[in-house]
Design a protein around this motif. Structure first.
Motif, PDB file in Angstrom:
ATOM      1  N   ASP A 122       0.873  -1.174   0.000  1.00 50.46           N
ATOM      2  CA  ASP A 122       0.000   0.000   0.000  1.00 50.46           C
ATOM      3  C   ASP A 122       0.907   1.219   0.000  1.00 50.46           C
ATOM      4  N   LEU A 123       0.777   2.048  -1.012  1.00 48.69           N
ATOM      5  CA  LEU A 123       1.623   3.231  -1.143  1.00 48.69           C
ATOM      6  C   LEU A 123       1.510   4.131   0.085  1.00 48.69           C
ATOM      7  N   ASN A 125       1.205   3.335   3.202  1.00 51.46           N
ATOM      8  CA  ASN A 125       2.062   2.869   4.290  1.00 51.46           C
ATOM      9  C   ASN A 125       3.524   3.226   4.054  1.00 51.46           C
ATOM     10  N   GLN A 126       3.962   3.185   2.814  1.00 49.24           N
ATOM     11  CA  GLN A 126       5.345   3.555   2.506  1.00 49.24           C
ATOM     12  C   GLN A 126       5.561   5.050   2.762  1.00 49.24           C
ATOM     13  N   ALA A 127       4.548   5.847   2.447  1.00 50.63           N
ATOM     14  CA  ALA A 127       4.649   7.289   2.674  1.00 50.63           C
ATOM     15  C   ALA A 127       4.859   7.596   4.150  1.00 50.63           C
ATOM     16  N   PHE A 128       4.119   6.906   5.017  1.00 48.42           N
ATOM     17  CA  PHE A 128       4.269   7.189   6.437  1.00 48.42           C
ATOM     18  C   PHE A 128       5.560   6.624   7.012  1.00 48.42           C
ATOM     19  N   ALA A 129       6.064   5.561   6.423  1.00 51.64           N
ATOM     20  CA  ALA A 129       7.383   5.096   6.839  1.00 51.64           C
ATOM     21  C   ALA A 129       8.429   6.172   6.552  1.00 51.64           C
ATOM     22  N   LEU A 130       8.371   6.769   5.371  1.00 49.20           N
ATOM     23  CA  LEU A 130       9.303   7.847   5.028  1.00 49.20           C
ATOM     24  C   LEU A 130       9.135   9.041   5.960  1.00 49.20           C
ATOM     25  N   PHE A 131       7.906   9.355   6.293  1.00 47.98           N
ATOM     26  CA  PHE A 131       7.628  10.501   7.157  1.00 47.98           C
ATOM     27  C   PHE A 131       8.195  10.274   8.560  1.00 47.98           C
ATOM     28  N   ALA A 132       7.987   9.079   9.109  1.00 46.78           N
ATOM     29  CA  ALA A 132       8.525   8.774  10.435  1.00 46.78           C
ATOM     30  C   ALA A 132      10.043   8.819  10.431  1.00 46.78           C
ATOM     31  N   LEU A 158      10.713   2.485  -4.417  1.00 44.76           N
ATOM     32  CA  LEU A 158       9.411   2.927  -4.938  1.00 44.76           C
ATOM     33  C   LEU A 158       9.530   3.380  -6.390  1.00 44.76           C
ATOM     34  N   LYS A 159      10.559   4.141  -6.682  1.00 48.80           N
ATOM     35  CA  LYS A 159      10.733   4.632  -8.046  1.00 48.80           C
ATOM     36  C   LYS A 159      11.040   3.486  -9.015  1.00 48.80           C
ATOM     37  N   THR A 160      11.783   2.495  -8.552  1.00 45.46           N
ATOM     38  CA  THR A 160      12.130   1.368  -9.415  1.00 45.46           C
ATOM     39  C   THR A 160      10.937   0.463  -9.686  1.00 45.46           C
ATOM     40  N   GLU A 161      10.158   0.196  -8.636  1.00 45.25           N
ATOM     41  CA  GLU A 161       9.120  -0.826  -8.736  1.00 45.25           C
ATOM     42  C   GLU A 161       7.734  -0.277  -9.041  1.00 45.25           C
ATOM     43  N   TYR A 162       7.434   0.965  -8.627  1.00 47.79           N
ATOM     44  CA  TYR A 162       6.050   1.421  -8.688  1.00 47.79           C
ATOM     45  C   TYR A 162       5.872   2.778  -9.361  1.00 47.79           C
ATOM     46  N   ALA A 163       6.903   3.301 -10.009  1.00 52.72           N
ATOM     47  CA  ALA A 163       6.760   4.597 -10.672  1.00 52.72           C
ATOM     48  C   ALA A 163       5.720   4.527 -11.780  1.00 52.72           C
ATOM     49  N   HIS A 164       4.846   5.520 -11.823  1.00 55.08           N
ATOM     50  CA  HIS A 164       3.869   5.631 -12.901  1.00 55.08           C
ATOM     51  C   HIS A 164       4.576   6.151 -14.151  1.00 55.08           C
ATOM     52  N   PRO A 165       4.187   5.686 -15.348  1.00 49.75           N
ATOM     53  CA  PRO A 165       4.873   6.138 -16.563  1.00 49.75           C
ATOM     54  C   PRO A 165       4.846   7.647 -16.769  1.00 49.75           C
ATOM     55  N   ALA A 167       3.829  10.232 -14.105  1.00 56.22           N
ATOM     56  CA  ALA A 167       4.328  10.882 -12.887  1.00 56.22           C
ATOM     57  C   ALA A 167       3.673  10.203 -11.701  1.00 56.22           C
ATOM     58  N   GLY A 168       4.307  10.332 -10.546  1.00 58.02           N
ATOM     59  CA  GLY A 168       3.738   9.729  -9.357  1.00 58.02           C
ATOM     60  C   GLY A 168       3.966   8.229  -9.313  1.00 58.02           C
ATOM     61  N   PHE A 169       3.072   7.537  -8.599  1.00 55.60           N
ATOM     62  CA  PHE A 169       3.257   6.110  -8.351  1.00 55.60           C
ATOM     63  C   PHE A 169       1.961   5.340  -8.560  1.00 55.60           C
ATOM     64  N   GLN A 170       2.138   4.070  -8.902  1.00 56.78           N
ATOM     65  CA  GLN A 170       1.021   3.155  -9.051  1.00 56.78           C
ATOM     66  C   GLN A 170       0.761   2.455  -7.711  1.00 56.78           C
ATOM     67  N   GLU A 171      -0.393   1.832  -7.614  1.00 56.86           N
ATOM     68  CA  GLU A 171      -0.811   1.240  -6.345  1.00 56.86           C
ATOM     69  C   GLU A 171      -0.430  -0.231  -6.211  1.00 56.86           C
ATOM     70  N   GLY A 172       0.088  -0.841  -7.249  1.00 58.02           N
ATOM     71  CA  GLY A 172       0.431  -2.244  -7.144  1.00 58.02           C
ATOM     72  C   GLY A 172       1.045  -2.745  -8.437  1.00 58.02           C
ATOM     73  N   ARG A 173       1.350  -4.032  -8.451  1.00 55.94           N
ATOM     74  CA  ARG A 173       1.918  -4.651  -9.636  1.00 55.94           C
ATOM     75  C   ARG A 173       1.335  -6.053  -9.777  1.00 55.94           C
ATOM     76  N   PRO A 174       0.456  -6.318 -10.767  1.00 54.71           N
ATOM     77  CA  PRO A 174      -0.006  -5.379 -11.797  1.00 54.71           C
ATOM     78  C   PRO A 174      -0.784  -4.216 -11.198  1.00 54.71           C
TER      79      PRO A 174
END
Length: 396
Positions: A122-123, A125-132, A158-165, A167-174
């Motif tokens: 879940d994107l 959760n990653q955001a709050f990990a970075l914030f903490a 995040l940029k390697t695995e979930y970057a949106h083509p 801008a920003g990020f996707q929510e999963g893979r697929p």
């Protein structure tokens, strides 16, 4: 006349800030420090009962752990607590041990005993990990280099695995649909926090700029100026009613962030967007009868959800203060008066029998829902109080 009106508004604002700060430092933080952490098994509790005891059987969402770490680290940094370091270090160790997956990301839900029961990405959760991590780096200087490396590694993954083509990020893979603006908002917040403290702010500045531009070109509707919640894979509004959702609380929260970013970048278009978001929140998102921000609108500004929750009140308060700080004359007085209104709305939710707790939901009936207190709200409350406290010091 204007000077007298401003002086009255500032004095009233100062009284509200003092009241909220006293509640936080004298009531909320001591209570949550005492009963909000599981000192037997580890980790922060998800909720506290209105009687002041923890809800011990609740499963624990990953997002709650870094939010609480932030709260106690930020309070400790302001010398509002004495023994905060041990608590945040215990909490962070538990968070990493329980939720970290093999691929460097964090899962979503754990049991009270510390077993991961939902390891999905879940994107948010990653955001709050970075914030903490950003606040641990500031509050515990000897760990700054380690926390910054952890944060850079997570951002890089995040940029390697979930970057949106685009801008920003996707929510999963697929790709998991709909795409959402909300986790990007918290990534934006984390990037701005790291930009202010990192030894090398370059990646954080670039990511903050990318998200700000995505918000202004995709999240915000060009005709109305309102910010939507849910999107299709190409960042167009998601089909159906979900693509029409506009949350007043998020209009205020994005207004706060875009004001900070626009002021730092000397970007008048961002300030204008922030002011329009604020205007939408005030004109369409406040219940005149209850004098609180309610949860939901559609894109035509008709109401989709009449229930008011605590957290939008805090965002109304933060946005008001941020816009007051960059304004002058009548506009500054206006935003200070809005901050006073927002503080009054927030204090309604804080008026519980046990000081330091809060109500989360206020239905149209005007009677608060009596239910356990969500720990996740402390992040909103503490952040808003510290933001307005800092604003007051600059306005005086």
């Amino acid at each position: 006349m204007l000077d007298a009106e401003y002086a009255r508004a500032l004095a009233t604002f100062a009284d509200e800030v003092s009241c909220l700060r006293d509640w936080l430092h004298n009531d909320a933080l001591p209570l949550w420090f005492e009963v909000g952490y599981d000192r037997q098994g580890g980790g922060f509790f998800e909720r506290i009962e209105l009687e002041g005891t923890p809800s011990v059987t609740d499963n624990r969402r990953a997002r709650v752990q870094p939010r609480q770490i932030y709260c106690f680290a930020a309070a400790g940094g302001r010398k509002a607590l004495v023994d905060w370091r041990e608590l945040v270090q215990l909490g962070f160790s538990w968070f990493e041990r329980v939720y970290r997956r093999d691929d460097a990301f964090f899962g979503s839900v754990a049991s009270p005993s510390g077993e991961m029961i939902d390891d999905s990405f879940d994107l948010y959760n990653q955001a709050f990990a970075l914030f903490a991590l950003s606040h641990l780096a500031v509050s515990i200087p000897e760990q700054k280099a380690l926390m910054e490396q952890k944060a850079r590694d997570l951002l890089g993954a995040l940029k390697t695995e979930y970057a949106h083509p685009e801008a920003g990020f996707q929510e999963g893979r697929p790709v998991k649909l709909p795409l959402c603006s909300n986790p990007h908002m918290h990534l934006f917040e984390a990037c701005l926090a790291w930009e202010a403290s990192a030894a090398d702010p370059t990646p954080w500045t670039a990511s903050a700029d990318e998200i700000a531009n995505l918000a202004m070109t995709r999240f915000i509707d060009r005709e109305t100026g309102a910010l939507r919640e849910f999107f299709d894979r190409d960042w167009t509004p998601f089909p159906g009613d979900s693509g029409r959702i506009v949350e007043p609380g998020h209009q205020f929260e994005w207004a706060w962030l875009l004001t900070r970013w626009g002021n730092a970048r000397n970007a008048p278009e961002a300030i204008a967007a922030a002011k329009r978001l604020f205007e939408i929140g005030v004109e369409h998102g406040i219940c005149e009868e209850r004098q609180v921000v309610f949860m939901g609108l559609f894109d035509d500004f008709s109401i989709s959800d009449h229930v008011a929750r605590l957290w939008p009140q805090t965002e109304w308060l933060k946005a008001s203060a941020a816009l007051a700080l960059i304004s002058n004359g009548e506009q500054r007085t206006y935003y200070l008066r809005q901050a006073v209104r927002a503080a009054g709305a927030l204090r309604k939710f804080l008026a519980t029998d046990i000081a330091g707790l809060w109500y989360d939901k206020l239905p149209p009936s005007g009677q608060f829902v009596k239910e356990p207190v969500p720990a996740s709200s402390l992040y909103h409350i503490l952040c808003s109080i510290y933001e307005v406290d800092d604003t007051l010091k600059q306005l005086r």
